[in-house]
Design a protein around this motif. Structure first.
Motif, PDB file in Angstrom:
ATOM      1  N   GLY A   1      12.237 -11.962 -14.476  1.00 31.21           N
ATOM      2  CA  GLY A   1      13.676 -12.059 -14.699  1.00 31.21           C
ATOM      3  C   GLY A   1      14.401 -11.019 -13.857  1.00 31.21           C
ATOM      4  O   GLY A   1      14.253 -10.973 -12.638  1.00 31.21           O
ATOM      5  N   ASP A   2      15.160 -10.147 -14.521  1.00 26.58           N
ATOM      6  CA  ASP A   2      15.916  -9.087 -13.836  1.00 26.58           C
ATOM      7  C   ASP A   2      15.088  -7.826 -13.630  1.00 26.58           C
ATOM      8  O   ASP A   2      15.626  -6.806 -13.193  1.00 26.58           O
ATOM      9  CB  ASP A   2      17.165  -8.724 -14.651  1.00 26.58           C
ATOM     10  N   TYR A   3      13.805  -7.871 -13.967  1.00 29.54           N
ATOM     11  CA  TYR A   3      12.974  -6.667 -13.949  1.00 29.54           C
ATOM     12  C   TYR A   3      11.721  -6.877 -13.108  1.00 29.54           C
ATOM     13  O   TYR A   3      11.335  -8.008 -12.817  1.00 29.54           O
ATOM     14  CB  TYR A   3      12.594  -6.276 -15.381  1.00 29.54           C
ATOM     15  N   LYS A   4      11.100  -5.765 -12.737  1.00 25.80           N
ATOM     16  CA  LYS A   4       9.846  -5.786 -11.994  1.00 25.80           C
ATOM     17  C   LYS A   4       8.784  -5.026 -12.787  1.00 25.80           C
ATOM     18  O   LYS A   4       9.044  -3.933 -13.287  1.00 25.80           O
ATOM     19  CB  LYS A   4       9.986  -5.071 -10.646  1.00 25.80           C
ATOM     20  N   LEU A   5       7.617  -5.616 -12.863  1.00 31.50           N
ATOM     21  CA  LEU A   5       6.432  -4.924 -13.363  1.00 31.50           C
ATOM     22  C   LEU A   5       5.586  -4.588 -12.150  1.00 31.50           C
ATOM     23  O   LEU A   5       5.249  -5.477 -11.362  1.00 31.50           O
ATOM     24  CB  LEU A   5       5.625  -5.822 -14.300  1.00 31.50           C
ATOM     25  N   GLU A   6       5.263  -3.318 -11.982  1.00 35.64           N
ATOM     26  CA  GLU A   6       4.445  -2.871 -10.863  1.00 35.64           C
ATOM     27  C   GLU A   6       3.134  -2.314 -11.400  1.00 35.64           C
ATOM     28  O   GLU A   6       3.131  -1.421 -12.246  1.00 35.64           O
ATOM     29  CB  GLU A   6       5.169  -1.788 -10.066  1.00 35.64           C
ATOM     30  N   PHE A   7       2.034  -2.870 -10.923  1.00 34.23           N
ATOM     31  CA  PHE A   7       0.702  -2.416 -11.306  1.00 34.23           C
ATOM     32  C   PHE A   7       0.177  -1.561 -10.164  1.00 34.23           C
ATOM     33  O   PHE A   7      -0.008  -2.062  -9.046  1.00 34.23           O
ATOM     34  CB  PHE A   7      -0.213  -3.613 -11.575  1.00 34.23           C
ATOM     35  N   ILE A   8      -0.075  -0.284 -10.423  1.00 35.02           N
ATOM     36  CA  ILE A   8      -0.491   0.660  -9.391  1.00 35.02           C
ATOM     37  C   ILE A   8      -1.994   0.908  -9.532  1.00 35.02           C
ATOM     38  O   ILE A   8      -2.440   1.529 -10.501  1.00 35.02           O
ATOM     39  CB  ILE A   8       0.280   1.990  -9.492  1.00 35.02           C
ATOM     40  N   PHE A   9      -2.766   0.416  -8.556  1.00 31.96           N
ATOM     41  CA  PHE A   9      -4.223   0.519  -8.579  1.00 31.96           C
ATOM     42  C   PHE A   9      -4.708   1.595  -7.608  1.00 31.96           C
ATOM     43  O   PHE A   9      -4.245   1.655  -6.468  1.00 31.96           O
ATOM     44  CB  PHE A   9      -4.858  -0.808  -8.170  1.00 31.96           C
ATOM     45  N   ASN A  10      -5.666   2.417  -8.063  1.00 29.69           N
ATOM     46  CA  ASN A  10      -6.357   3.357  -7.176  1.00 29.69           C
ATOM     47  C   ASN A  10      -7.447   2.643  -6.393  1.00 29.69           C
ATOM     48  O   ASN A  10      -7.804   3.036  -5.296  1.00 29.69           O
ATOM     49  CB  ASN A  10      -6.972   4.503  -7.981  1.00 29.69           C
ATOM     50  N   SER A  11      -8.012   1.598  -6.992  1.00 22.78           N
ATOM     51  CA  SER A  11      -8.992   0.717  -6.356  1.00 22.78           C
ATOM     52  C   SER A  11      -8.879  -0.625  -7.068  1.00 22.78           C
ATOM     53  O   SER A  11      -8.123  -0.747  -8.040  1.00 22.78           O
ATOM     54  CB  SER A  11     -10.414   1.280  -6.483  1.00 22.78           C
ATOM     55  N   SER A  12      -9.641  -1.607  -6.645  1.00 28.91           N
ATOM     56  CA  SER A  12      -9.518  -2.936  -7.251  1.00 28.91           C
ATOM     57  C   SER A  12      -9.925  -2.957  -8.721  1.00 28.91           C
ATOM     58  O   SER A  12      -9.568  -3.880  -9.448  1.00 28.91           O
ATOM     59  CB  SER A  12     -10.347  -3.944  -6.470  1.00 28.91           C
ATOM     60  N   THR A  13     -10.647  -1.936  -9.163  1.00 29.16           N
ATOM     61  CA  THR A  13     -11.086  -1.881 -10.563  1.00 29.16           C
ATOM     62  C   THR A  13     -10.540  -0.674 -11.308  1.00 29.16           C
ATOM     63  O   THR A  13     -10.954  -0.401 -12.429  1.00 29.16           O
ATOM     64  CB  THR A  13     -12.628  -1.856 -10.650  1.00 29.16           C
ATOM     65  N   ASP A  14      -9.597   0.047 -10.722  1.00 32.82           N
ATOM     66  CA  ASP A  14      -9.057   1.268 -11.339  1.00 32.82           C
ATOM     67  C   ASP A  14      -7.534   1.217 -11.359  1.00 32.82           C
ATOM     68  O   ASP A  14      -6.873   1.634 -10.419  1.00 32.82           O
ATOM     69  CB  ASP A  14      -9.545   2.499 -10.563  1.00 32.82           C
ATOM     70  N   LEU A  15      -6.971   0.683 -12.459  1.00 32.01           N
ATOM     71  CA  LEU A  15      -5.521   0.628 -12.635  1.00 32.01           C
ATOM     72  C   LEU A  15      -5.038   1.987 -13.108  1.00 32.01           C
ATOM     73  O   LEU A  15      -5.436   2.465 -14.166  1.00 32.01           O
ATOM     74  CB  LEU A  15      -5.147  -0.464 -13.644  1.00 32.01           C
TER      75      LEU A  15
ATOM     76  N   ILE B   1       0.881  -1.174   0.000  1.00 30.48           N
ATOM     77  CA  ILE B   1       0.000   0.000   0.000  1.00 30.48           C
ATOM     78  C   ILE B   1       0.917   1.222   0.000  1.00 30.48           C
ATOM     79  O   ILE B   1       1.834   1.320   0.820  1.00 30.48           O
ATOM     80  CB  ILE B   1      -0.917   0.027   1.243  1.00 30.48           C
ATOM     81  N   ILE B   2       0.685   2.130  -0.944  1.00 35.43           N
ATOM     82  CA  ILE B   2       1.500   3.341  -1.036  1.00 35.43           C
ATOM     83  C   ILE B   2       0.598   4.561  -0.948  1.00 35.43           C
ATOM     84  O   ILE B   2      -0.585   4.495  -1.288  1.00 35.43           O
ATOM     85  CB  ILE B   2       2.343   3.376  -2.331  1.00 35.43           C
ATOM     86  N   LYS B   3       1.148   5.679  -0.496  1.00 31.10           N
ATOM     87  CA  LYS B   3       0.396   6.928  -0.424  1.00 31.10           C
ATOM     88  C   LYS B   3       0.888   7.855  -1.514  1.00 31.10           C
ATOM     89  O   LYS B   3       2.086   8.041  -1.698  1.00 31.10           O
ATOM     90  CB  LYS B   3       0.562   7.580   0.950  1.00 31.10           C
ATOM     91  N   ASN B   4      -0.065   8.419  -2.231  1.00 31.36           N
ATOM     92  CA  ASN B   4       0.214   9.392  -3.279  1.00 31.36           C
ATOM     93  C   ASN B   4      -0.631  10.616  -2.942  1.00 31.36           C
ATOM     94  O   ASN B   4      -1.774  10.712  -3.357  1.00 31.36           O
ATOM     95  CB  ASN B   4      -0.142   8.810  -4.649  1.00 31.36           C
ATOM     96  N   GLY B   5      -0.078  11.511  -2.130  1.00 31.13           N
ATOM     97  CA  GLY B   5      -0.863  12.615  -1.595  1.00 31.13           C
ATOM     98  C   GLY B   5      -1.887  12.048  -0.635  1.00 31.13           C
ATOM     99  O   GLY B   5      -1.553  11.298   0.277  1.00 31.13           O
ATOM    100  N   LYS B   6      -3.172  12.364  -0.846  1.00 32.97           N
ATOM    101  CA  LYS B   6      -4.244  11.833   0.002  1.00 32.97           C
ATOM    102  C   LYS B   6      -4.744  10.477  -0.495  1.00 32.97           C
ATOM    103  O   LYS B   6      -5.514   9.811   0.184  1.00 32.97           O
ATOM    104  CB  LYS B   6      -5.414  12.817   0.046  1.00 32.97           C
ATOM    105  N   LEU B   7      -4.298  10.087  -1.671  1.00 33.53           N
ATOM    106  CA  LEU B   7      -4.750   8.846  -2.300  1.00 33.53           C
ATOM    107  C   LEU B   7      -3.925   7.662  -1.808  1.00 33.53           C
ATOM    108  O   LEU B   7      -2.701   7.713  -1.775  1.00 33.53           O
ATOM    109  CB  LEU B   7      -4.606   8.978  -3.825  1.00 33.53           C
ATOM    110  N   LYS B   8      -4.613   6.584  -1.406  1.00 33.45           N
ATOM    111  CA  LYS B   8      -3.944   5.333  -1.070  1.00 33.45           C
ATOM    112  C   LYS B   8      -4.035   4.427  -2.283  1.00 33.45           C
ATOM    113  O   LYS B   8      -5.136   4.210  -2.817  1.00 33.45           O
ATOM    114  CB  LYS B   8      -4.614   4.651   0.120  1.00 33.45           C
ATOM    115  N   GLN B   9      -2.897   3.919  -2.727  1.00 31.16           N
ATOM    116  CA  GLN B   9      -2.854   3.048  -3.886  1.00 31.16           C
ATOM    117  C   GLN B   9      -2.280   1.692  -3.487  1.00 31.16           C
ATOM    118  O   GLN B   9      -1.522   1.586  -2.527  1.00 31.16           O
ATOM    119  CB  GLN B   9      -1.985   3.666  -4.992  1.00 31.16           C
TER     120      GLN B   9
END
Length: 195
Positions: free
Chosen positions: A173-187, A157-165
């Motif tokens: 492999g050597d990389y990471k894919l990070e999917f940042i969601f505002n809600s369970s249905t809002d990528l 869980i990360i904070k982006n201003g007042k928004l919790k994402q």
């Protein structure tokens, strides 16, 4: 990629579509109501296209790349000049070493952001398209991601201003894919960086 011109084009297209649609209904009232089956079929098609978009990230991430128009860029190898050659100067430049340079989505083309370390791409962000967003990043949900890619390597869980994402991280492999969601249905966006 400038926003004023696309917004004007979208507004004009919407007005023209409304006029043509109303004219068609007046000329042929049998066009209404739209059947629920047709609406459900369109929704399934949007979902299928969103899944196709999601899965397009899976293999390129193993090479430190995104699919699509930026498929030639590799995290840690491609340079700021490579990005400028393809996109030109960013609409929004970063104001410090950790900041992202932003290229807005425009007329069906996705938006991107890049951060650099020693003028090489450190991280890429994919914001998807604004038009027909449900067939792109807007149609990708947490449940779709977990159903098709299974459990993430990490959930934060990360904070982006007042928004919790919620950040779902998949190691590729050597990389990471990070999917940042505002809600369970809002990528909101997808990040790609070294793991």
């Amino acid at each position: 990629m400038r926003l004023k011109q696309p917004i004007l084009k979208i507004t004009l297209a919407a007005a023209l579509t409304t006029v043509v649609g109303v004219g068609a209904v007046i000329a042929n009232p049998g066009l209404l109501p739209v059947s629920q089956a047709a609406a459900a079929k369109a929704s399934v098609t949007d979902s299928e296209q969103a899944l196709k978009t999601l899965n397009s990230f899976y293999k390129p991430a193993l090479k430190g790349q995104f699919p699509g128009s930026v498929s030639g860029f590799t995290v840690g190898k491609s340079t700021r000049q490579d990005v400028y050659k393809l996109f030109g100067e960013p609409e929004q430049k970063g104001n410090n070493a950790d900041a992202f340079e932003l290229y807005h989505a425009e007329m069906g083309h996705p938006g991107y952001a890049f951060s650099y370390k020693l003028d090489k791409i450190r991280e890429m962000r994919y914001f998807g398209t604004n038009i027909e967003r449900q067939t792109n990043i807007g149609g990708i949900t947490m449940s779709m991601l977990k159903k098709n890619w299974f459990a993430p390597n990490a959930t934060t869980i990360i904070k982006n201003g007042k928004l919790k994402q919620t950040k779902l991280t998949y190691v590729r492999g050597d990389y990471k894919l990070e999917f940042i969601f505002n809600s369970s249905t809002d990528l909101d966006h997808i990040n790609l960086l070294h793991s």
